[in-house]
Design a protein around this motif. Structure first.
Motif, PDB file in Angstrom:
ATOM      1  N   GLN A  56      -7.570  -0.833  -3.909  1.00 10.62           N
ATOM      2  CA  GLN A  56      -6.743  -1.091  -5.097  1.00 10.62           C
ATOM      3  C   GLN A  56      -5.568  -0.112  -5.127  1.00 10.62           C
ATOM      4  O   GLN A  56      -4.438  -0.495  -5.443  1.00 10.62           O
ATOM      5  CB  GLN A  56      -7.593  -0.928  -6.386  1.00 10.62           C
ATOM      6  N   THR A  57      -5.865   1.146  -4.813  1.00 13.15           N
ATOM      7  CA  THR A  57      -4.815   2.173  -4.839  1.00 13.15           C
ATOM      8  C   THR A  57      -3.720   1.851  -3.827  1.00 13.15           C
ATOM      9  O   THR A  57      -2.533   1.956  -4.135  1.00 13.15           O
ATOM     10  CB  THR A  57      -5.417   3.570  -4.515  1.00 13.15           C
ATOM     11  N   ILE A  58      -4.129   1.448  -2.627  1.00 11.11           N
ATOM     12  CA  ILE A  58      -3.144   1.118  -1.588  1.00 11.11           C
ATOM     13  C   ILE A  58      -2.250  -0.032  -2.062  1.00 11.11           C
ATOM     14  O   ILE A  58      -1.021   0.037  -1.967  1.00 11.11           O
ATOM     15  CB  ILE A  58      -3.864   0.753  -0.262  1.00 11.11           C
ATOM     16  N   LYS A  59      -2.865  -1.045  -2.635  1.00  5.36           N
ATOM     17  CA  LYS A  59      -2.099  -2.200  -3.129  1.00  5.36           C
ATOM     18  C   LYS A  59      -1.114  -1.769  -4.214  1.00  5.36           C
ATOM     19  O   LYS A  59       0.050  -2.177  -4.221  1.00  5.36           O
ATOM     20  CB  LYS A  59      -3.052  -3.267  -3.687  1.00  5.36           C
ATOM     21  N   GLN A  60      -1.626  -0.913  -5.102  1.00  7.35           N
ATOM     22  CA  GLN A  60      -0.806  -0.446  -6.227  1.00  7.35           C
ATOM     23  C   GLN A  60       0.380   0.394  -5.715  1.00  7.35           C
ATOM     24  O   GLN A  60       1.513   0.239  -6.180  1.00  7.35           O
ATOM     25  CB  GLN A  60      -1.698   0.398  -7.152  1.00  7.35           C
ATOM     26  N   PHE A  61       0.123   1.260  -4.736  1.00 12.38           N
ATOM     27  CA  PHE A  61       1.180   2.123  -4.187  1.00 12.38           C
ATOM     28  C   PHE A  61       2.265   1.296  -3.499  1.00 12.38           C
ATOM     29  O   PHE A  61       3.448   1.612  -3.586  1.00 12.38           O
ATOM     30  CB  PHE A  61       0.588   3.145  -3.205  1.00 12.38           C
TER      31      PHE A  61
END
Lengths: 424, 249
Positions: B175-180
């Motif tokens: 999720q973090t990678i997608k958000q970044f």
């Protein structure tokens, strides 16, 4: 803070928190060497204890009594006279009373002296258990000292009775008065004493330099190997920092720890060696001989030590490229640095100028010889040789640093590991 | 500008040919997945782009900078997370993040911002004040991921990012990678042998096998092309059932 100092601080923090490392390289030398020295001191002190002598006098003349009186007045000697008819009986009695030294004055001792013949005294030392005979050696020395004084006294007495003139001059017709010429000054001290003093001052230098070089080399190679072992190297090499900065940061960080460790060794060794050499004082200082260290000499010496250290550090880092873990780092450093440090031990015992030409140049080619030579040149004020050493080491160190930095910009650091298995 | 350009990239380890002339491009802000079995050449590709290895042939660029000739410039733009990475065990978690932030941050303000983000991303809370030697494998991985992302690089190269993480943490990192990528425009190059993970995460994927790229496209395109339900089936279709069994064994 610059990238360099950030890396140095990280290195220091990481190493100083390694309890095993700190215990091994700093605490142990500070405890082990003084403890070893203390043990030696205890041995010496025990040996220096009162010498207990059992004496059997089978002589009936005046010289036997004279010897007894001389022994009784000698310092640190306690004399107990016993009656015995044979050596076996005397030995048995001495053992029963736990005495380690027996002196037997044989029959006709006085008569032999009176007739100008050589008289004999028998001295027995009993070595027991694991003492190693140190106590008996000291005791024998004390008895021999008494006999030397007595011999001289009796000889002079006989000369006085039979000849005219100064008995001292007849007994020792030639006396040598020795001087030393040092740095153009005449000093009324025998060269042997001056040599002893200079050697005692510079003897420990090769050992200290050896320890310092090995420690610093192992620390830097170990720290690099630790990066591989803990799998932090790849991350480190992809940080936005120049590779030369990484090498320099690592070198300085490990050098600081290495120097702290070397100082700990030096303090420990000093205590240890101090306990061994305290009895061998020469009674004259280097300053009295005009051998003072000038600020110029000290500065040159520090520069030479620094350059030798830079060479050792960069060489060790280069060697560490081929090591996969801390264990193999120690092995490669030992294999690479030891052959360069051991030959310098020759300088502890030999003068460079008197060595065969091939050996002389071989030693001069070794970078680690130069701090040892510089320590003596500093005392003697021979600055030209120190400048030559500094230039030579400067060139070598810069060269080695460049080679090491070059290796760090290539994939060599990682390929040694990569060769072992194919990556996915 | 292209974030990554790889052309005919080759890498030999002695007689072993790890890469046999691969080519692909990554657009800025894209999440690009490199997928394939163990030993396919994923890590080697990532290491070359991270300036750790020198290619035997071909070329690779990151935002227009050649990875061989302009290594220093490339390293300013990337953040690399190796598959088997460790951290300095004698440092505390927070000290590790501080050390990294100091090297990347140009001002005191950006340092504080980076550190704050690192603390948040790690999710380690008070445990950051403990030595890294006391961390579990999963905790160390979270710390390393936080380190890689807190610096907000232009290109994040993540080798098996969720390796060693449990389902919850692996989900969270995805999720973090997608958000970044969405919010900060960061480009991601992610390698994985977990094809389902990559399918969920990546905008485009390249399937790599035995040093060669066998297919490139969006997960949707590839699934449609090979009439497969997921990327795993796509991969099996491409390299053939027999070879796939052999490879995955």
């Amino acid at each position: 803070m610059s990238d360099f100092w950030i890396l140095v601080m990280k290195e220091l923090k990481d190493l100083l928190r390694d309890k095993g490392l700190i215990f091994g390289i700093i605490i142990v030398p500070l405890i082990i060497y003084p403890a070893l020295g203390q043990m030696m001191q205890v041995g010496f002190e025990q040996a220096q204890e009162e010498t207990k002598v059992v004496l059997v006098n089978l002589d009936e003349g005046q010289y036997g009594d004279l010897l007894i009186k001389a022994l009784e007045t000698a310092p640190n000697v306690t004399l107990t006279k016993i009656d015995a008819l044979s050596i076996d009986e005397a030995l048995q009695k001495a053992q029963e009373e736990n005495y380690n030294m027996i002196v037997i004055i044989p029959q006709n001792f006085s008569r032999a002296i009176e007739n100008n013949q050589k008289a004999q005294v028998e001295v027995y030392g009993t070595i027991r258990g694991i003492s190693g005979g140190m106590r008996e050696a000291v005791s024998e020395g004390r008895i021999n000292a008494v006999l030397t004084v007595l011999n001289e006294y009796l000889a002079k007495l006989k000369i006085q009775q039979n000849m005219e003139g100064d008995p001292e001059a007849i007994l020792k017709p030639i006396d040598a008065k020795s001087f030393t010429v040092i740095k153009g000054r005449i000093v009324a001290v025998p060269p042997s004493l001056v040599a002893n003093l200079i050697t005692s001052q510079s003897f420990s230098m090769p050992i200290v330099i050896f320890i310092m070089i090995i420690l610093v080399a192992q620390m830097s190679a170990g720290s690099m190997a630790m990066e591989k072992e803990n799998k932090t190297l790849e991350t480190l090499l992809t940080l936005p920092v120049k590779r030369i900065t990484i090498v320099a940061g690592k070198m300085v960080g490990t050098a600081v720890i290495g120097i702290i460790a070397a100082i700990a060794y030096m303090i420990g060794m000093r205590n240890y060696l101090g306990s061994l050499t305290s009895s061998a004082q020469v009674g004259i200082t280097l300053e009295e001989l005009g051998l003072t260290v000038t600020p110029q000499g000290a500065a040159l010496f520090v520069l030479i030590m620094f350059l030798a250290m830079i060479f050792a550090l960069s060489f060790a880092m280069l060697l560490a490229v081929f090591a996969e873990d801390t264990k193999s780092a120690n092995t490669v450093v030992s294999a690479g640095i030891m052959p360069l440090t051991f030959p310098t031990f020759i300088l502890m015992f030999a003068d460079l100028e008197t060595l065969p030409l091939a050996i002389k140049y071989f030693l001069l080619a070794i970078p680690f010889s130069h701090p040892i030579l510089a320590s003596r040149a500093m005392l003697m004020g021979e600055y030209s040789t120190m400048y030559a050493s500094a230039v030579y080491l400067g060139v070598l160190s810069v060269l080695m640093l460049l080679i090491t930095a070059r290796f760090f910009t290539t994939e060599k650091l990682l390929t040694a590991k990569l060769r072992l298995r194919r990556r996915g | 500008m292209k974030a990554v350009l790889v052309e005919n990239l080759e890498k030999d380890y002695g007689k072993v040919k790890a890469l046999k002339g691969i080519s692909f491009e990554i657009k800025e802000g894209e999440i690009f997945g490199l997928i394939g079995p163990n030993g396919a050449g994923k890590s080697t590709t990532l290491k070359i782009l991270a300036t750790l290895l020198t290619p035997t042939g071909g070329r690779a660029e990151v935002f227009g900078h050649d990875v061989v000739k302009e290594g220093d410039e490339v390293r300013k733009l990337i953040s690399y997370l190796p598959e088997e990475a460790g951290a300095y065990k004698n440092l505390k978690g927070i000290e590790y993040l501080q050390f990294m932030a100091k090297l990347y941050a140009k001002t005191g303000k950006s340092y504080e911002k980076m550190l704050e983000l690192g603390v948040k991303l790690s999710g380690l809370g008070d445990r950051l004040n403990d030595k890294i030697s006391t961390y579990s494998k999963g905790m160390t991985r979270k710390l390393l991921l936080a380190r890689a992302l807190m610096v907000e690089p232009k290109l994040a190269i993540l080798d098996e990012p969720a390796s060693g993480l449990d389902i919850i943490n692996a989900y969270s990192i995805r999720q973090t990678i997608k958000q970044f990528a969405r919010e900060k425009g960061i480009t991601f190059l992610v390698s994985s042998h977990n094809m389902l993970e990559v399918e969920f995460l990546c905008d485009r994927v390249a399937l790599i096998n035995r040093g060669m790229i066998v297919e490139i496209g969006t997960p949707k395109e590839l699934k449609e092309k090979y009439e497969a339900e997921n990327l795993e089936e796509v991969f099996m279709s491409i390299i053939g059932g027999k070879q796939a069994v052999e490879v995955f064994e």
